[in-house]
Design a protein around this motif. Structure first.
Motif, PDB file in Angstrom:
ATOM      1  N   ASP A 180      12.000   1.648   1.761  1.00  0.00           N
ATOM      2  CA  ASP A 180      11.233   2.833   2.196  1.00  0.00           C
ATOM      3  C   ASP A 180       9.932   2.770   1.971  1.00  0.00           C
ATOM      4  O   ASP A 180       9.078   3.523   2.615  1.00  0.00           O
ATOM      5  CB  ASP A 180      12.003   3.933   1.738  1.00  0.00           C
ATOM      6  CG  ASP A 180      12.233   4.077  -0.061  1.00  0.00           C
ATOM      7  OD1 ASP A 180      11.059   4.690  -0.826  1.00  0.00           O
ATOM      8  OD2 ASP A 180      13.287   3.309  -0.303  1.00  0.00           O
ATOM      9  N   ASN A 181       9.244   1.856   0.907  1.00  0.00           N
ATOM     10  CA  ASN A 181       7.875   1.816   0.845  1.00  0.00           C
ATOM     11  C   ASN A 181       7.097   1.152   2.075  1.00  0.00           C
ATOM     12  O   ASN A 181       6.016   1.234   2.267  1.00  0.00           O
ATOM     13  CB  ASN A 181       7.505   1.380  -0.330  1.00  0.00           C
ATOM     14  CG  ASN A 181       7.858  -0.151  -0.619  1.00  0.00           C
ATOM     15  OD1 ASN A 181       9.053  -0.602  -0.126  1.00  0.00           O
ATOM     16  ND2 ASN A 181       6.964  -0.981  -1.129  1.00  0.00           N
ATOM     17  N   GLY A 227       0.931  -1.393  -0.112  1.00  0.00           N
ATOM     18  CA  GLY A 227       0.217  -0.011   0.098  1.00  0.00           C
ATOM     19  C   GLY A 227       0.779   1.161  -0.164  1.00  0.00           C
ATOM     20  O   GLY A 227       2.079   1.224  -0.039  1.00  0.00           O
ATOM     21  N   GLY A 228       0.187   2.303   0.047  1.00  0.00           N
ATOM     22  CA  GLY A 228       0.911   3.869   0.030  1.00  0.00           C
ATOM     23  C   GLY A 228       0.949   4.257  -1.235  1.00  0.00           C
ATOM     24  O   GLY A 228       1.600   5.360  -1.476  1.00  0.00           O
ATOM     25  N   ILE A 229       0.517   3.559  -2.428  1.00  0.00           N
ATOM     26  CA  ILE A 229       0.577   4.293  -3.818  1.00  0.00           C
ATOM     27  C   ILE A 229      -0.430   5.016  -4.055  1.00  0.00           C
ATOM     28  O   ILE A 229      -0.328   6.021  -4.729  1.00  0.00           O
ATOM     29  CB  ILE A 229       0.673   2.953  -4.920  1.00  0.00           C
ATOM     30  CG1 ILE A 229       2.016   2.132  -4.453  1.00  0.00           C
ATOM     31  CG2 ILE A 229       0.890   3.368  -6.159  1.00  0.00           C
ATOM     32  CD1 ILE A 229       2.165   1.008  -5.305  1.00  0.00           C
ATOM     33  N   GLU A 230      -1.594   4.931  -3.565  1.00  0.00           N
ATOM     34  CA  GLU A 230      -2.794   5.283  -3.918  1.00  0.00           C
ATOM     35  C   GLU A 230      -3.507   5.959  -2.561  1.00  0.00           C
ATOM     36  O   GLU A 230      -3.316   5.070  -1.643  1.00  0.00           O
ATOM     37  CB  GLU A 230      -3.824   4.642  -4.664  1.00  0.00           C
ATOM     38  CG  GLU A 230      -3.191   4.057  -6.194  1.00  0.00           C
ATOM     39  CD  GLU A 230      -4.560   3.226  -6.871  1.00  0.00           C
ATOM     40  OE1 GLU A 230      -5.436   3.033  -6.203  1.00  0.00           O
ATOM     41  OE2 GLU A 230      -4.217   2.977  -8.127  1.00  0.00           O
ATOM     42  N   PRO A 231      -4.036   6.914  -2.483  1.00  0.00           N
ATOM     43  CA  PRO A 231      -4.526   7.503  -1.072  1.00  0.00           C
ATOM     44  C   PRO A 231      -5.712   6.563  -0.736  1.00  0.00           C
ATOM     45  O   PRO A 231      -5.945   6.419   0.663  1.00  0.00           O
ATOM     46  CB  PRO A 231      -5.196   9.041  -1.765  1.00  0.00           C
ATOM     47  CG  PRO A 231      -4.635   9.298  -2.946  1.00  0.00           C
ATOM     48  CD  PRO A 231      -4.202   7.993  -3.406  1.00  0.00           C
ATOM     49  N   ASP A 232      -6.600   6.159  -1.147  1.00  0.00           N
ATOM     50  CA  ASP A 232      -7.627   5.002  -0.716  1.00  0.00           C
ATOM     51  C   ASP A 232      -6.847   3.616  -0.297  1.00  0.00           C
ATOM     52  O   ASP A 232      -7.646   2.998   0.568  1.00  0.00           O
ATOM     53  CB  ASP A 232      -8.608   4.625  -1.777  1.00  0.00           C
ATOM     54  CG  ASP A 232      -9.306   5.673  -2.328  1.00  0.00           C
ATOM     55  OD1 ASP A 232      -9.435   6.761  -1.568  1.00  0.00           O
ATOM     56  OD2 ASP A 232     -10.011   5.997  -3.495  1.00  0.00           O
ATOM     57  N   TYR A 233      -5.489   3.571  -0.606  1.00  0.00           N
ATOM     58  CA  TYR A 233      -5.043   2.134   0.117  1.00  0.00           C
ATOM     59  C   TYR A 233      -3.680   2.381   0.700  1.00  0.00           C
ATOM     60  O   TYR A 233      -2.507   2.476   0.163  1.00  0.00           O
ATOM     61  CB  TYR A 233      -4.689   1.198  -1.030  1.00  0.00           C
ATOM     62  CG  TYR A 233      -6.043   0.811  -1.785  1.00  0.00           C
ATOM     63  CD1 TYR A 233      -6.939  -0.292  -1.448  1.00  0.00           C
ATOM     64  CD2 TYR A 233      -6.668   1.795  -2.934  1.00  0.00           C
ATOM     65  CE1 TYR A 233      -8.320  -0.358  -1.968  1.00  0.00           C
ATOM     66  CE2 TYR A 233      -7.701   1.339  -3.518  1.00  0.00           C
ATOM     67  CZ  TYR A 233      -8.666   0.244  -3.110  1.00  0.00           C
ATOM     68  OH  TYR A 233      -9.688  -0.342  -3.607  1.00  0.00           O
ATOM     69  N   PRO A 234      -3.788   3.108   1.834  1.00  0.00           N
ATOM     70  CA  PRO A 234      -2.431   3.235   2.719  1.00  0.00           C
ATOM     71  C   PRO A 234      -1.836   2.094   2.972  1.00  0.00           C
ATOM     72  O   PRO A 234      -2.202   0.997   2.637  1.00  0.00           O
ATOM     73  CB  PRO A 234      -2.899   4.203   3.981  1.00  0.00           C
ATOM     74  CG  PRO A 234      -4.514   3.662   4.116  1.00  0.00           C
ATOM     75  CD  PRO A 234      -4.954   3.317   2.737  1.00  0.00           C
ATOM     76  N   VAL A 235      -0.362   2.302   3.495  1.00  0.00           N
ATOM     77  CA  VAL A 235       0.283   1.288   3.836  1.00  0.00           C
ATOM     78  C   VAL A 235      -0.549   0.277   4.897  1.00  0.00           C
ATOM     79  O   VAL A 235      -1.004   0.928   5.930  1.00  0.00           O
ATOM     80  CB  VAL A 235       1.772   1.684   4.408  1.00  0.00           C
ATOM     81  CG1 VAL A 235       2.572   0.459   5.171  1.00  0.00           C
ATOM     82  CG2 VAL A 235       2.364   2.265   3.579  1.00  0.00           C
TER      83      VAL A 235
END
Length: 270
Positions: A46-47, A15-23
């Protein structure tokens, strides 16, 4: 040569690529995936932020990895002193032989003199810890500039984390990057790709594939960095393209991870 899985093998699932799907994935969950794929090494970059984990959690992660027979390697982004200090500490706690770093971070794209000024004071600390700094070739800088940085900072404690595709951002293709940086590679990111025509035949799109299914000559990379007998980690990273749904994207990413591991295992004979 050791087979490595990375947090960038599963960027969509993390996650963390799109706002609706955080890490949403923890380092422990990623470790389970590495264990299920029978990887030798897990590289946490770092992701999947671990810079704020308490020492007790880091030691628990290390103990779990040891029980699985998996070594941990650590990566971060940004070379400001406080970040390097923190991740050198984490690398020591987790027993990582390298600290992989991407030079540029949000709002900070240092010049070569500034890069040297920031990194050089850490020489004694890295040598004392018996950890090497692995600078990843990443987008903005050319191979010549990465070699210049290492020449100035010190090649006895700094090397290259050789990514097979990143330097396309600096208009340098793998057939340029591999011979230019392989002699200084202390870590490898194996990332496969294809180049296809866009709609209307005007221009090209570069997109990822499972390792061994695209344009990358995996055998050439392995030979260039010293062959399968060399003590070095070959880390699988994926540029899985976004599918019609997030769930379908994660499913494809998982499928590609398994294909990539199978193909790399054949290539390195493990």
């Amino acid at each position: 040569m050791k087979l490595g899985i990375s947090s960038f093998t599963f960027p969509w699932a993390i996650g963390g690529i799109e706002p609706d799907y955080p890490v949403a994935m923890s380092a422990f969950e990623l470790l389970e995936r590495a264990h299920n794929l029978k990887a030798d090494v897990l590289q946490i970059a770092d992701n999947l932020p671990i810079g704020g984990l308490a020492e007790a959690e880091l030691l628990k992660l290390k103990a779990q990895a040891v029980s699985y027979g998996i070594s941990i390697e650590i990566g971060t982004r940004g070379i400001k002193s406080e970040n390097i200090e923190n991740f050198l500490r984490i690398a020591q706690l987790l027993g990582s032989p390298i600290l992989r770093v991407v030079i540029d971070s949000k709002g900070h794209e240092p010049t070569i003199p500034e890069i040297v000024q920031l990194l050089k004071p850490f020489e004694a600390k890295f040598k004392e810890a018996n950890i090497k700094l692995a600078i990843e070739n990443h987008d903005r800088l050319t191979c010549a500039e990465f070699n210049e940085i290492i020449d100035q900072v010190g090649s006895d404690w700094v090397g290259i984390c050789l990514d097979t595709v990143n330097s396309l951002g600096a208009v340098e293709a793998p057939n340029t990057v591999i011979p230019a940086l392989a002699p200084r590679a202390i870590n490898v990111h194996l990332k496969d790709f294809e180049i296809v025509r866009t709609n209307g035949q005007m221009g090209f799109t570069v997109r990822g594939t499972a390792l061994g299914e695209g344009r990358l000559d995996v055998a050439e990379v392995i030979t260039a960095v010293g062959g399968t007998k060399r003590e070095i980690t070959a880390v699988i990273e994926l540029w899985t393209p976004r599918q019609d749904s997030y769930e379908a994207t994660v499913a494809l990413e998982n499928e590609w991870a398994e294909i990539s591991v199978t193909n790399l295992r054949k290539s390195i004979g493990s």
